[in-house]
Design a protein around this motif. Structure first.
Motif, PDB file in Angstrom:
ATOM      1  N   VAL A   1       4.755   6.608  -2.576  1.00 49.13           N
ATOM      2  CA  VAL A   1       4.702   5.648  -1.464  1.00 49.13           C
ATOM      3  C   VAL A   1       3.993   4.363  -1.884  1.00 49.13           C
ATOM      4  O   VAL A   1       4.460   3.256  -1.590  1.00 49.13           O
ATOM      5  CB  VAL A   1       4.004   6.285  -0.245  1.00 49.13           C
ATOM      6  CG1 VAL A   1       3.605   5.216   0.775  1.00 49.13           C
ATOM      7  CG2 VAL A   1       4.920   7.312   0.408  1.00 49.13           C
ATOM      8  N   VAL A   2       2.879   4.489  -2.575  1.00 49.10           N
ATOM      9  CA  VAL A   2       2.150   3.312  -3.036  1.00 49.10           C
ATOM     10  C   VAL A   2       3.006   2.490  -3.995  1.00 49.10           C
ATOM     11  O   VAL A   2       3.062   1.246  -3.902  1.00 49.10           O
ATOM     12  CB  VAL A   2       0.824   3.742  -3.704  1.00 49.10           C
ATOM     13  CG1 VAL A   2       0.213   2.589  -4.478  1.00 49.10           C
ATOM     14  CG2 VAL A   2      -0.155   4.246  -2.645  1.00 49.10           C
ATOM     15  N   GLU A   3       3.704   3.147  -4.893  1.00 46.08           N
ATOM     16  CA  GLU A   3       4.577   2.436  -5.827  1.00 46.08           C
ATOM     17  C   GLU A   3       5.713   1.737  -5.095  1.00 46.08           C
ATOM     18  O   GLU A   3       6.069   0.602  -5.417  1.00 46.08           O
ATOM     19  CB  GLU A   3       5.137   3.411  -6.867  1.00 46.08           C
ATOM     20  CG  GLU A   3       4.113   3.901  -7.875  1.00 46.08           C
ATOM     21  CD  GLU A   3       4.696   4.918  -8.829  1.00 46.08           C
ATOM     22  OE1 GLU A   3       5.851   5.349  -8.603  1.00 46.08           O
ATOM     23  OE2 GLU A   3       4.004   5.278  -9.803  1.00 46.08           O
ATOM     24  N   TRP A   4       6.286   2.421  -4.108  1.00 47.90           N
ATOM     25  CA  TRP A   4       7.388   1.821  -3.355  1.00 47.90           C
ATOM     26  C   TRP A   4       6.908   0.584  -2.588  1.00 47.90           C
ATOM     27  O   TRP A   4       7.580  -0.452  -2.593  1.00 47.90           O
ATOM     28  CB  TRP A   4       7.984   2.849  -2.385  1.00 47.90           C
ATOM     29  CG  TRP A   4       9.257   2.376  -1.752  1.00 47.90           C
ATOM     30  CD1 TRP A   4      10.539   2.606  -2.175  1.00 47.90           C
ATOM     31  CD2 TRP A   4       9.381   1.572  -0.560  1.00 47.90           C
ATOM     32  NE1 TRP A   4      11.441   1.994  -1.342  1.00 47.90           N
ATOM     33  CE2 TRP A   4      10.756   1.351  -0.342  1.00 47.90           C
ATOM     34  CE3 TRP A   4       8.463   1.020   0.329  1.00 47.90           C
ATOM     35  CZ2 TRP A   4      11.232   0.602   0.728  1.00 47.90           C
ATOM     36  CZ3 TRP A   4       8.930   0.266   1.390  1.00 47.90           C
ATOM     37  CH2 TRP A   4      10.295   0.067   1.591  1.00 47.90           C
ATOM     38  N   LEU A   5       5.758   0.694  -1.933  1.00 46.53           N
ATOM     39  CA  LEU A   5       5.220  -0.439  -1.175  1.00 46.53           C
ATOM     40  C   LEU A   5       4.903  -1.615  -2.088  1.00 46.53           C
ATOM     41  O   LEU A   5       5.182  -2.775  -1.754  1.00 46.53           O
ATOM     42  CB  LEU A   5       3.954  -0.015  -0.423  1.00 46.53           C
ATOM     43  CG  LEU A   5       4.145   0.907   0.776  1.00 46.53           C
ATOM     44  CD1 LEU A   5       2.798   1.428   1.249  1.00 46.53           C
ATOM     45  CD2 LEU A   5       4.869   0.201   1.907  1.00 46.53           C
ATOM     46  N   ALA A   6       4.330  -1.331  -3.239  1.00 45.18           N
ATOM     47  CA  ALA A   6       3.949  -2.397  -4.164  1.00 45.18           C
ATOM     48  C   ALA A   6       5.169  -3.136  -4.696  1.00 45.18           C
ATOM     49  O   ALA A   6       5.102  -4.336  -4.993  1.00 45.18           O
ATOM     50  CB  ALA A   6       3.132  -1.833  -5.315  1.00 45.18           C
ATOM     51  N   ALA A   7       6.300  -2.420  -4.798  1.00 49.96           N
ATOM     52  CA  ALA A   7       7.510  -3.030  -5.356  1.00 49.96           C
ATOM     53  C   ALA A   7       8.434  -3.597  -4.286  1.00 49.96           C
ATOM     54  O   ALA A   7       9.387  -4.309  -4.604  1.00 49.96           O
ATOM     55  CB  ALA A   7       8.267  -1.992  -6.184  1.00 49.96           C
TER      56      ALA A   7
END
Length: 294
Positions: free
Chosen positions: A55-61
């Motif tokens: 989730v953190v990776e998706w939000l950051a990208a």
């Protein structure tokens, strides 16, 4: 209290497991006002850390997905809540809010508020994250008025039926109208605090008569929107919570009449035999905000 100046429509909020970036991408394209990336109920204990990372990776990208985003973290007091909140607060990317589940006291909201304040300061985050509170237990329901007023970060209270049914000892399919007292309690608390009131999801993925009846009930009661758990449920909920032309026209007339009254140094004015004041203007602004999202 009136937060409608910055009112963001939540006619339909689609919850999606945070374990699958492909499902998140699909949910973003479903047409909901908000997509909730779930780290709680849809994620088994052994998968919590991996889901948080995805989730953190998706939000950051993410690059302006065109829909409001939220992350449902794990409940206060669980082994994962601190880590969820801290990881989300450090994300630099698209705006999003945090949904705090199983909120039972104003202290739960205060805990998340204070934790966010510290992590945001450490991360150099200038825009505070907003919160939403899920009311899912008997204890939370009895304290919902205090909870709804518990933080300046709080923007919505949401009624969670599955866990609340278990907490109350209620069957999954209670008699019609069984949820009305709970709905009234959440709605009144939200209105008193000047934040959004969101009805919980239908406990199924269909769009049949039971689903339609629940949606129409939420609309007629005055909720701002409803959670859903499947993309096929998005269009009928969006349609039900979108004001029609008559409602939009009436809202504009209310605001125009009140603006004229204020220009004449009057606090209220009569329109079609009804006294119009700031209380009705709040509802009119909310109607126009929903219409603007259509």
């Amino acid at each position: 209290m009136d937060n409608t100046t910055g009112f963001r429509p939540r006619r339909c909020c689609l919850s999606v497991p945070g374990t699958d970036p492909g499902k998140i991408d699909k949910a973003v394209r479903a047409g909901a006002d908000e997509v909730v990336l779930d780290l709680e109920d849809s994620v088994p204990p052994q998968g919590k850390a991996a889901a948080r990372e995805r989730v953190v990776e998706w939000l950051a990208a993410a690059d302006d997905p065109g829909v409001a985003l939220a992350v449902r973290v794990n409940p206060p007091g669980s082994p994962w809540c601190h880590a969820d909140v801290e990881a989300c607060a450090r994300v630099r990317g698209v705006p999003f809010s945090l949904v705090l589940p199983k909120v039972e006291t104003v202290g739960d909201v205060a805990f998340a508020d204070r934790l966010l304040t510290g992590v945001e300061a450490a991360a150099g985050r200038s825009e505070p994250l907003e919160l939403q509170a899920l009311i899912e237990t008997a204890t939370g329901l009895t304290r919902v008025t205090e909870i709804a007023a518990g933080s300046d970060r709080l923007r919505a209270v949401i009624l969670g039926y599955a866990d609340l049914a278990a907490s109350l000892g209620r069957s999954g399919n209670p008699f019609p109208g069984a949820w009305l007292p709970s709905q009234h309690a959440v709605l009144a608390a939200a209105r008193a605090a000047g934040i959004a009131a969101v009805d919980g999801p239908h406990l199924g993925v269909g769009t049949g008569e039971d689903f339609s009846a629940e949606v129409e009930c939420a609309v007629s009661l005055g909720f701002d929107g409803k959670w859903v758990i499947h993309p096929r449920q998005v269009p009928p909920v969006i349609n039900a919570f979108t004001p029609d032309d008559g409602e939009i026209q009436n809202a504009r007339r209310v605001l125009d009449a009140l603006a004229t009254a204020h220009g004449d140094a009057s606090g209220a004015v009569e329109l079609d035999g009804q006294m119009i004041d700031e209380a009705l203007a709040v509802a009119a602004r909310r109607t126009l905000a929903k219409a603007g999202a259509a």
